[in-house]
Design a protein around this motif. Structure first.
Motif, mmCIF file in Angstrom:
data_model
loop_
_atom_site.group_PDB
_atom_site.id
_atom_site.type_symbol
_atom_site.label_atom_id
_atom_site.label_comp_id
_atom_site.label_asym_id
_atom_site.label_seq_id
_atom_site.Cartn_x
_atom_site.Cartn_y
_atom_site.Cartn_z
ATOM 1 N N ALA A 16 -76.937 -75.332 87.083
ATOM 2 C CA ALA A 16 -76.769 -74.983 85.658
ATOM 3 C C ALA A 16 -75.261 -75.438 84.984
ATOM 4 O O ALA A 16 -75.246 -75.629 83.924
ATOM 5 C CB ALA A 16 -76.912 -73.455 85.543
ATOM 6 N N THR A 17 -74.381 -75.060 85.942
ATOM 7 C CA THR A 17 -72.838 -75.244 85.489
ATOM 8 C C THR A 17 -72.884 -76.471 85.430
ATOM 9 O O THR A 17 -72.162 -76.995 84.106
ATOM 10 C CB THR A 17 -71.973 -74.619 86.578
ATOM 11 N N ALA A 18 -73.028 -77.496 86.194
ATOM 12 C CA ALA A 18 -72.708 -78.898 86.133
ATOM 13 C C ALA A 18 -73.706 -79.410 85.075
ATOM 14 O O ALA A 18 -72.847 -80.391 84.181
ATOM 15 C CB ALA A 18 -73.451 -79.240 87.501
ATOM 16 N N PHE A 19 -74.854 -79.226 84.863
ATOM 17 C CA PHE A 19 -75.568 -79.670 83.431
ATOM 18 C C PHE A 19 -75.038 -79.278 82.201
ATOM 19 O O PHE A 19 -74.619 -79.916 81.313
ATOM 20 C CB PHE A 19 -76.718 -79.290 83.447
ATOM 21 N N ALA A 20 -74.474 -77.805 82.081
ATOM 22 C CA ALA A 20 -73.526 -77.438 81.026
ATOM 23 C C ALA A 20 -72.471 -77.910 80.715
ATOM 24 O O ALA A 20 -71.919 -78.345 79.627
ATOM 25 C CB ALA A 20 -73.465 -76.032 81.157
ATOM 26 N N PRO A 52 -66.686 -69.739 97.003
ATOM 27 C CA PRO A 52 -65.265 -69.671 96.197
ATOM 28 C C PRO A 52 -65.180 -70.810 95.240
ATOM 29 O O PRO A 52 -65.589 -72.159 95.388
ATOM 30 C CB PRO A 52 -64.187 -69.862 97.462
ATOM 31 N N GLY A 53 -64.590 -70.590 93.910
ATOM 32 C CA GLY A 53 -64.431 -71.678 92.733
ATOM 33 C C GLY A 53 -65.466 -71.671 91.825
ATOM 34 O O GLY A 53 -65.275 -72.280 90.648
ATOM 35 N N LEU A 54 -66.839 -71.549 92.230
ATOM 36 C CA LEU A 54 -68.005 -71.574 91.454
ATOM 37 C C LEU A 54 -67.880 -70.680 90.257
ATOM 38 O O LEU A 54 -68.186 -71.149 88.991
ATOM 39 C CB LEU A 54 -69.265 -71.471 92.068
ATOM 40 N N LEU A 55 -67.388 -69.353 90.393
ATOM 41 C CA LEU A 55 -67.477 -68.399 89.479
ATOM 42 C C LEU A 55 -66.403 -69.026 88.057
ATOM 43 O O LEU A 55 -66.745 -68.742 87.054
ATOM 44 C CB LEU A 55 -66.813 -67.025 89.925
ATOM 45 N N GLN A 61 -67.939 -72.319 81.159
ATOM 46 C CA GLN A 61 -69.001 -72.766 80.437
ATOM 47 C C GLN A 61 -69.613 -71.618 79.661
ATOM 48 O O GLN A 61 -70.142 -71.930 78.502
ATOM 49 C CB GLN A 61 -70.199 -73.284 81.345
ATOM 50 N N TYR A 62 -69.541 -70.423 80.058
ATOM 51 C CA TYR A 62 -69.869 -69.277 79.192
ATOM 52 C C TYR A 62 -69.268 -69.297 78.042
ATOM 53 O O TYR A 62 -69.645 -68.923 76.898
ATOM 54 C CB TYR A 62 -70.035 -68.038 80.076
ATOM 55 N N LEU A 67 -73.533 -72.015 78.548
ATOM 56 C CA LEU A 67 -74.418 -71.171 79.214
ATOM 57 C C LEU A 67 -74.591 -69.784 78.438
ATOM 58 O O LEU A 67 -73.751 -69.035 77.977
ATOM 59 C CB LEU A 67 -73.586 -70.769 80.558
ATOM 60 N N THR A 68 -75.745 -69.506 78.590
ATOM 61 C CA THR A 68 -76.170 -68.215 78.004
ATOM 62 C C THR A 68 -77.178 -67.410 79.025
ATOM 63 O O THR A 68 -77.772 -68.016 79.847
ATOM 64 C CB THR A 68 -77.055 -68.295 76.713
ATOM 65 N N PHE A 69 -77.144 -66.210 78.828
ATOM 66 C CA PHE A 69 -77.851 -65.438 79.976
ATOM 67 C C PHE A 69 -78.854 -64.355 79.238
ATOM 68 O O PHE A 69 -78.743 -63.901 78.257
ATOM 69 C CB PHE A 69 -76.802 -64.635 80.626
ATOM 70 N N GLY A 70 -79.979 -64.300 79.896
ATOM 71 C CA GLY A 70 -80.982 -62.977 79.802
ATOM 72 C C GLY A 70 -81.391 -63.210 78.420
ATOM 73 O O GLY A 70 -81.964 -62.112 77.746
#
Length: 426
Positions: A16-20, A52-55, A61-62, A67-70
């Motif tokens: 999700a992060t990479a595509f965003a 580590p690092g992904l957050l 991206q948020y 990135l959107t959530f929910g």
């Protein structure tokens, strides 16, 4: 492209992060069914904390609104649906696809299944698609390694796409185009073949690890240094150097689950127990460091103070899933030992299983754990453990006994300093 991601497995957050980051609008969804069926296992915070690092990538991206959530209603309308669910959540995957079919207005739908449900599961999901529309599903084996997931994804060397639809393959190739520069091979195969490939690869890696551990245990008995043997094996081009490091067993959540699934396939269809035996031996290997401690102190380990370096199942992750540390520490405590523990990332997770209570204590630095201890056990090969201050270690330890479950220290050097050193196959 508008993409919906269902589930909170590591591959889902990473993809999700990479595509965003490359211009897609990605909707990440946690469903009530997911939380009810798996409880804490479905908590996205634990996944992000453990990697580590992904957050930081997710937050970036948020903040950029990529990135959107929910928002499940918006997610159900996306022409690309990604399933990144826990291996036990196949029923939920079926529910999601049924909901998409009910709500989507798009004539074209591509579902990418990253979830490791089992052999034939993606074909089951394909049967739920609307054959009257341009709908297709692909299985892409998750090739991530915990601790380096993001780099694994954007710099992948191979990409396997299990899909029988030419149109869907074109869309998937376009989606992956930003990450194709480092690709050395792309394979288009059937869904079932891609699923089998995932299990086959993990099974082979596990067999290499299991075999080298067996050789190391034999080398211990024959007074042979396993490092010499692995160097010779690794230089043979038919074998190569990868996965030839002996130690105190492998762990990880989905790697172990994948081996179990392949073991069941072999047992059911071929009456083969080769992987079942490997898994049983791996569990024994996890407590090898304690057995070495037990033998050194001639079974008199009650009230010993023991330092443990490394709690995560591998470096660069906070995950303790199936980690050797769980069995070693549990055995140490059961035998009346007091444990001084350290890990750069995993202490918070470990303390949930083993709260600090006088029998086990956690330290902010590795060297602090050594005060007045009778032995040091190394279970994870974190970088900071490779070259400690040996003089300071000798001053702090009551008895300079080192049990190196990952062979990160030089045996001759340690003995020249005055340590009693035990490795794996050394």
């Amino acid at each position: 492209m508008n993409i919906a991601v269902w589930g909170s497995e590591l591959i889902g957050w990473t993809a999700a992060t990479a595509f965003a980051e490359f211009g897609n609008q990605v909707h990440i969804n946690q469903t009530p069914e997911s939380k009810q069926s798996l409880g804490e296992q479905s908590d996205p915070n634990s996944i992000l904390f453990n990697e580590p690092g992904l957050l930081s990538h997710v937050k970036a991206q948020y903040d950029q609104d990529n990135l959107t959530f929910g928002d499940p209603d918006a997610a159900l309308e996306c022409p690309i649906q990604i399933l990144a669910l826990h291996p036990d959540q196949l029923p939920l995957a079926k529910t999601i696809i049924q909901r998409v079919n009910q709500q989507t207005q798009s004539q074209q739908l591509v579902v990418i299944n990253y979830s490791t449900f089992g052999l034939g599961a993606t074909d089951e999901l394909a049967s739920l698609l609307d054959t009257g529309k341009q709908q297709a599903i692909a299985y892409i084996p998750d090739q991530l390694s915990e601790g380096s997931a993001y780099d694994n994804f954007i710099k992948a060397k191979t990409l396997v796409i299990g899909c029988q639809s030419n149109e869907a393959n074109k869309i998937i190739k376009a989606l992956y185009k930003p990450f194709s520069r480092s690709l050395e091979q792309m394979m288009i195969v059937k869904r079932r073949e891609a699923e089998f490939m995932k299990f086959a690869v993990n099974g082979m890696l596990a067999l290499r690890l299991g075999y080298i551990n067996e050789l190391a245990n034999l080398a211990d008995l024959l007074n042979i240094d396993i490092d010499t043997i692995t160097a010779g094996m690794g230089n043979d081009p038919r074998i190569g150097k990868h996965y030839l490091s002996p130690g105190c067993g492998f762990g990880g959540a989905h790697f172990s689950k994948s081996i179990q699934t392949m073991a069941q396939l072999l047992k059911t269809n071929r009456n083969s127990i080769i992987l079942n035996t490997l898994l049983e031996e791996n569990e024994k290997q996890k407590v090898l460091p304690f057995r070495k401690l037990w033998r050194h102190y001639k079974a008199d380990v009650n009230n010993l103070k023991v330092a443990v370096w490394g709690l995560s199942f591998k470096p660069n992750t906070a995950s303790i899933q199936n980690a050797p540390s769980l069995q070693v520490v549990e055995t140490l405590l059961a035998q009346g030992c007091k444990v001084h523990a350290h890990d750069p990332q995993a202490m918070m997770n470990f303390a949930k299983r083993f709260p600090s209570d006088g029998k086990i204590a956690y330290y902010s630095s590795a060297i602090e754990t050594l005060k007045d201890v009778d032995a040091l056990i190394i279970l994870t090969e974190w970088n900071e453990y490779w070259s400690p201050d040996y003089y300071q270690m000798l001053e702090m330890m009551n008895n300079p006994v080192i049990i190196d479950g990952r062979n990160i220290m030089d045996k001759e050097l340690m003995e020249s300093f005055g340590f009693v050193y035990y490795g794996v196959g050394r």
